[in-house]
Design an enzyme around this catalytic site. Structure first.
Site, short mmCIF file in Angstrom:
data_model
loop_
_atom_site.label_atom_id
_atom_site.label_comp_id
_atom_site.label_asym_id
_atom_site.label_seq_id
_atom_site.Cartn_x
_atom_site.Cartn_y
_atom_site.Cartn_z
N GLY A 31 2.70 9.70 5.82
CA GLY A 31 1.97 9.70 7.08
C GLY A 31 2.66 8.86 8.13
N LYS A 49 -2.36 3.04 9.15
CA LYS A 49 -1.63 4.18 8.59
C LYS A 49 -2.54 5.38 8.48
CE LYS A 49 1.79 5.47 5.21
NZ LYS A 49 2.83 4.94 4.32
N ASP A 149 4.77 5.02 -6.74
CA ASP A 149 5.79 5.37 -5.74
C ASP A 149 6.60 4.14 -5.33
OD1 ASP A 149 7.18 7.19 -4.19
OD2 ASP A 149 5.86 6.98 -2.44
#
Length: 518
Positions: A31, A49, A149
């Site tokens: 994003g 975010k 991640d």
């Protein structure tokens, strides 16, 4: 849950009736990130975010809220995880979350990095991951968190006055949510970053902490060499699937023959890259044991009470401190304080004005030895979840154990605003020494210098504290400060040990004149 429409930073509408978007500062696979101002906190800068996916399914929005709350709770437990404050879903279904704004650089932009810096940053990354993997307590049950991640783009490196460089891990829990949301919406899809994904992650299996350890291994390899352990023919899923499942990683020595890498680090990285989870280190604790055994001093401390550069130029006397010296015989140990080895801060009234002081009680013999010690001070301030200031004074002598004098100040207390303001106004503060032995009298006054940079920051922190909303999580902030306090102690001791003996001798001669009649 906050419901708000997504607005352009060029418009004046507030997001969630609270946040004014200013400008786009980052864009990635998950994003966009905007710099914004929190109007309710007087324009305090925050980062917001917006996730790339649009979700109108109420269940997915509810799951996002749960994931956001969990991530926010985790962010309060570790200094090395970016602090999360708020979350919401826009009218268009775009989830967003609000986090602390940090003026740092992505680890991605710093690679490759030299070994001493690698050890410092890798250790902090592991501390953040260790905290997450140990889990958070929700309704009496422990929930371990896996990042899913880990990559250089999700590691922020921020200048820090104690550690030199402070690591902050981004996007904790968000990868899990996006993976779930994509699967729930389309019943297919992989969500992650292919070069850093573990073999089991590519298979779509349930992940545990060992998947993060694999991703960490890829990242550590890249931090030292500037390249990844494999170079597939394409960046497509199939090529990376083959590399992670079947190809042996490159040897670090072949990629960078000039790098003088300790064998322990080489073996550690290669073990993290094992294909089978059972062949990797089984916890961050095991990795930290290796890093801690090798880490060398790599830090920077802003101007403080004593350094080899500034100490000879520090004038000893001032009108306020001389007034304190004259009153030494009049000081009486407070009745509400126990007769034991303790330290506490207190304002002292003098004809020239108020001055912040530390009152401490020690055995008489130790006081006599400590008056010749180096003095060092450090101030650490935390705004969330509760505003608190840690004021640390160290009495250091090569022949004695270090004497740490920490004081935790509640910065919602107006009396402490006055105390810290006094620290900011005066270049030194006195340490009023009382004997543990009867009659518990004041025998000595010594002083500690406060650098102008520190004093300016203290002024800023007082004003910032006055603007923050009330909070009830004092103990949580104190726990976070204790973590940073513990981390900085060894670095401060190494710093003081590097100061030449001749500087210590000169300081001792100057301090001797402060010894007062018994």
């Amino acid at each position: 849950m906050n419901q708000s429409a997504f607005v352009s930073p060029h418009k004046k509408e507030l997001l969630a009736n609270r946040y004014q978007l200013k400008q786009l500062i980052g864009r990635g696979g998950m994003g966009e990130v905007f710099l914004a101002e929190d109007i309710l906190l007087g324009g305090t800068p925050v980062a917001i975010k917006f996730l790339s996916q649009t979700f109108v399914n109420p269940k997915i929005q509810k799951d996002f809220a749960r994931e956001a709350r969990t991530s926010a709770a985790l962010s309060q437990k570790s200094l090395h995880i970016v602090r999360a404050y708020d979350y919401g879903v826009s009218a268009e279904g775009k989830p967003f979350y609000v986090m602390e704004y940090l003026n740092g650089r992505s680890l991605k932009d710093l690679i490759p990095i030299p070994l001493p810096r690698f050890l410092t940053l890798a250790r902090q990354i592991c501390l953040g991951l260790q905290c997450a993997h140990q889990g958070i307590n929700i309704d009496g049950k422990i929930y371990p968190l896996v990042h899913r991640d880990i990559k250089p783009a999700n590691i922020l490196v921020v200048p820090d006055q104690i550690l030199g460089q402070l690591v902050k891990i981004l996007d904790f829990g968000i990868a899990k949510f996006l993976n779930y949301a994509v699967t729930a919406s389309t019943n297919k899809g992989f969500n992650g970053t292919l070069p850093y994904s573990s073999p089991e992650q590519l298979e779509g299996e349930e992940l545990d902490s060992r998947s993060d350890i694999y991703s960490l291994g890829v990242m550590m390899f890249e931090m030292l060499t500037g390249v990844k352990p494999w170079k597939p023919e394409t960046d497509l899923f199939g090529a990376w699937y083959k590399a992670h499942h079947f190809e042996v990683p490159k040897a670090i020595a072949e990629v960078n023959p000039q790098l003088q890498l300790p064998q322990q680090i080489n073996d550690l990285i290669m073990s993290c890259l094992a294909k089978a989870p059972s062949d990797r280190p089984q916890s961050m604790t095991a990795i930290l044991q290796v890093l801690n055994s090798l880490e060398k001093p790599s830090y920077a401390i802003l101007p403080n009470s004593l350094s080899s550069k500034t100490a000879p130029n520090i004038p000893l006397g001032s009108e306020l401190l001389l007034a304190i010296e004259k009153k030494c015989g009049q000081f009486v140990w407070p009745r509400n304080k126990p007769i034991q080895e303790i330290v506490f801060p207190q304002l002292i009234d003098t004809p020239q004005g108020n001055i912040a002081a530390l009152w401490l009680m020690l055995p008489k013999q130790e006081i006599q030895k400590r008056v010749l010690s180096k003095r060092h001070n450090q101030f650490i301030f935390i705004t969330s979840p509760y505003p608190m200031l840690l004021w640390v004074t160290l009495l250091y002598n090569r022949e004695l154990e270090p004497r740490w004098l920490p004081c935790y100040l509640d910065m919602q207390n107006p009396q402490n605003h006055q105390l810290v303001s006094s620290l900011a106004e005066n270049e030194r503060y006195p340490l009023i020494c009382f004997t543990l032995e009867t009659p518990n009298s004041c025998t000595n006054v010594i002083s500690s210098y406060v650098d102008p940079t520190q004093r300016q920051m203290l002024k800023v922190w007082v004003e910032q504290s006055k603007q923050l909303p009330p909070s009830s999580q004092l103990q949580l902030s104190k726990q976070l400060l204790k973590q940073q306090y513990q981390q900085m102690q060894s670095r401060i001791l190494r710093h003081l040990a590097s100061i030449p003996d001749r500087t210590l001798q000169g300081i001792g001669e100057a301090v001797r004149s402060w010894g007062l009649p018994k």
